[in-house]
Scaffold this active site. Structure first.
Site, PDB file in Angstrom:
ATOM      1  CB  CYS A  70      -0.924   0.007   1.216  1.00 33.96           C
ATOM      2  SG  CYS A  70      -1.855   1.540   1.397  1.00 33.96           S
ATOM      3  CG  ASN A 174     -14.559   8.391  -4.338  1.00 28.05           C
ATOM      4  OD1 ASN A 174     -15.524   9.131  -4.196  1.00 28.05           O
ATOM      5  ND2 ASN A 174     -13.665   8.583  -5.298  1.00 28.05           N
ATOM      6  CG  HIS A 185      -4.272   3.642   3.878  1.00 26.44           C
ATOM      7  ND1 HIS A 185      -3.288   2.985   4.558  1.00 26.44           N
ATOM      8  CD2 HIS A 185      -4.525   4.770   4.591  1.00 26.44           C
ATOM      9  CE1 HIS A 185      -2.941   3.676   5.628  1.00 26.44           C
ATOM     10  NE2 HIS A 185      -3.691   4.769   5.674  1.00 26.44           N
ATOM     11  CG  HIS A 187      -7.388   7.426   0.156  1.00 26.02           C
ATOM     12  ND1 HIS A 187      -7.749   6.099   0.010  1.00 26.02           N
ATOM     13  CD2 HIS A 187      -7.441   7.960  -1.092  1.00 26.02           C
ATOM     14  CE1 HIS A 187      -7.991   5.841  -1.272  1.00 26.02           C
ATOM     15  NE2 HIS A 187      -7.832   6.960  -1.963  1.00 26.02           N
TER      16      HIS A 187
END
Length: 371
Positions: A70, A174, A185, A187
Site C-alpha cells: 500500500c 470514495n 487505505h 483516504h
C-alpha cells in the site's frame, strides 16, 4: 494543530497535520522517483456547456495493490511509500496521477467556428490520508482525529482557493471497491478545479431563480422546510442538521448542513467545528449499520459542496454569498447484496430512478442510531 510541509523525491508537496509535535516529520523520501509528468487537458462540450478533463497519464495509476504494498501506509521496515514518516496522524500530498495539475492557460479553438475549445488541465489534486491504520475507516476515528481531518480540509480549501485560476475546491471521500476505489487505505481526495463544476452551476442558477421569484434563499428555505416536515430528518443537532432530501437520487442519501449558512469550510464558526466530529461520525456509523451486521461495510461517497472562489481580480463571485456549504453522503447499495447501477435512464439521460422512498431511507437511518 501543527502543520509541517515537506517535499517528496519527485518534488510533490507533502503536508503532515498533527495535534502535537510528532517525530519523523523531517524524514526524507529516499525513493528514486522521476519528476511527475502529466498530460491533462480540459475540453469544452458546447451542447452541455461544461468542461471535461482528458487525462491519458492516469491509465498507469496504482490499481488495487496488496496491503503489504500500500503506498498510503507509513514507510516502515525498509519499505518506502508516499509518506516517509514511520507514523502519522493526517497526511496530505499532491496526487502522483492528478486529473488536474499546473498553472492556468488560455482556451484555444481547434476549429474556425470556435466549437472545439481546449485548455490546460490546470489546478491541483491532493490525497488526504485520515489515519496510518490501513484496516481502519473514517467511522473508526475518534472525535479528535475527525476534528483534525476537518482542520486539514479547511486549511487546504483556503490554500487551494488562493491558487491562480482555481474556481472551486471539492473535498471528498470514495469508500469501497463498489464505488471504484483503487486503494483500500482510508483516504479521500481534494480537487481544485479551473472552472465552476456543472452541478454547482445548476445550483447557483436555481438559487438565483428562487431569489428572484420569492426573495428568499433557496438553501435556507429547503433546510427550513425539511425541518418543519420532519419525516426525512435523520439528525438534528445544535449546530448541524442532516436529512434525506425530498427528491433523493440515491437509495440512501443524506445532506448535512450547518445551521448557520456559510459559503465554505473556512467560514465555519468554532461551535460548528466543535460539534462536527460527533455528528459526522454518527452518520457514517449509521451508514455501516443500514443493511445489518452480516453485510460488508457500506460503500459510499461523501463530498463537501463549497461556493466557487472569487475570480483572479479578487472580486466576490456573484453567487458566493448565497451559496450554502453542505456535505452530501450517499451509497450505491440499495438493499442487502444489491447495488444501484447507473443504467440507461441515469447515465444516458440524467434521470434518476430511486428504488427506496426517501422517507423510508430516513426512517431506517433513525432506527440504526447509536444507543
Amino acid at each position: 494543530m501543527k502543520k509541517t510541509s515537506t517535499r517528496l523525491a519527485d518534488g510533490r508537496e507533502l503536508i503532515y497535520y498533527d495535534t502535537h509535535d510528532s517525530p519523523g516529520r523531517d524524514a526524507v523520501d529516499r525513493r528514486p522517483l522521476d519528476t511527475v509528468a502529466t498530460s491533462s487537458e480540459i475540453r469544452h462540450d458546447p451542447l452541455l456547456d461544461e468542461w471535461i478533463a482528458v487525462t491519458a497519464h492516469r491509465q498507469a495509476r496504482t490499481y488495487h495493490p496488496p496491503p503489504d504494498e500500500c503506498p498510503l501506509c507509513p514507510s516502515r521496515n525498509g519499505r518506502l511509500t508516499e509518506i516517509p514518516a514511520e507514523d502519522y496522524e493526517v497526511a496530505v500530498f499532491e496526487n502522483r496521477f492528478p486529473s488536474l495539475a499546473g498553472p492556468p492557460g488560455p482556451a484555444t479553438a481547434e476549429d474556425a467556428g470556435g466549437l472545439f475549445l481546449r485548455a490546460p488541465g490546470a489546478g491541483r489534486c491532493e490525497v488526504v490520508c485520515f489515519t496510518s491504520d490501513h484496516d481502519a475507516s473514517f467511522a473508526d476515528l475518534d472525535e479528535d482525529r475527525a476534528a483534525l481531518v476537518l482542520a486539514a480540509w479547511t486549511d487546504r480549501t483556503a490554500e487551494l482557493s488562493a491558487l491562480p485560476g482555481v474556481r472551486q475546491v471539492f473535498c471528498f471521500e470514495n469508500r469501497g471497491r463498489e464505488i471504484g476505489v483503487t486503494l483500500g487505505h482510508p483516504h479521500g481526495q481534494i480537487y481544485a478545479y479551473p472552472f465552476v463544476t456543472p452541478r454547482t452551476e445548476r445550483m447557483l442558477r436555481s438559487v438565483a431563480a428562487h431569489q428572484k421569484r420569492t426573495g428568499g434563499n433557496l438553501f435556507d428555505d429547503i433546510v427550513a422546510a425539511e425541518r418543519a416536515d420532519g419525516r426525512r430528518v435523520v439528525l438534528d443537532a445544535e449546530h448541524w442538521i442532516a436529512f434525506v432530501p425530498h427528491a433523493a437520487h440515491w437509495p440512501y442519501e443524506v445532506h448535512l448542513y450547518p445551521r448557520r449558512r456559510v459559503p465554505d469550510l473556512t467560514a465555519l464558526d468554532d461551535a460548528a467545528r466543535a460539534e462536527f466530529p460527533a455528528v459526522y461520525l454518527e452518520l457514517l456509523r449509521r451508514f455501516d449499520r443500514i443493511f445489518g451486521p452480516d453485510e460488508p461495510p457500506t460503500p459510499y461517497i461523501a463530498g463537501w459542496h463549497q461556493a466557487p472562489t472569487g475570480p483572479e481580480d479578487g472580486k466576490d463571485w456573484a453567487g458566493r454569498a448565497d451559496f450554502a456549504l453542505h456535505l452530501e453522503l450517499f451509497t450505491i447499495r440499495r438493499t442487502s447484496g444489491k447495488l444501484k447501477y447507473l443504467a440507461g435512464s441515469e447515465s444516458g439521460m440524467g434521470v434518476f430512478v430511486n428504488d427506496v422512498p426517501p422517507e423510508a431511507a430516513a426512517e431506517r437511518l433513525r432506527e440504526v442510531a447509536s444507543k
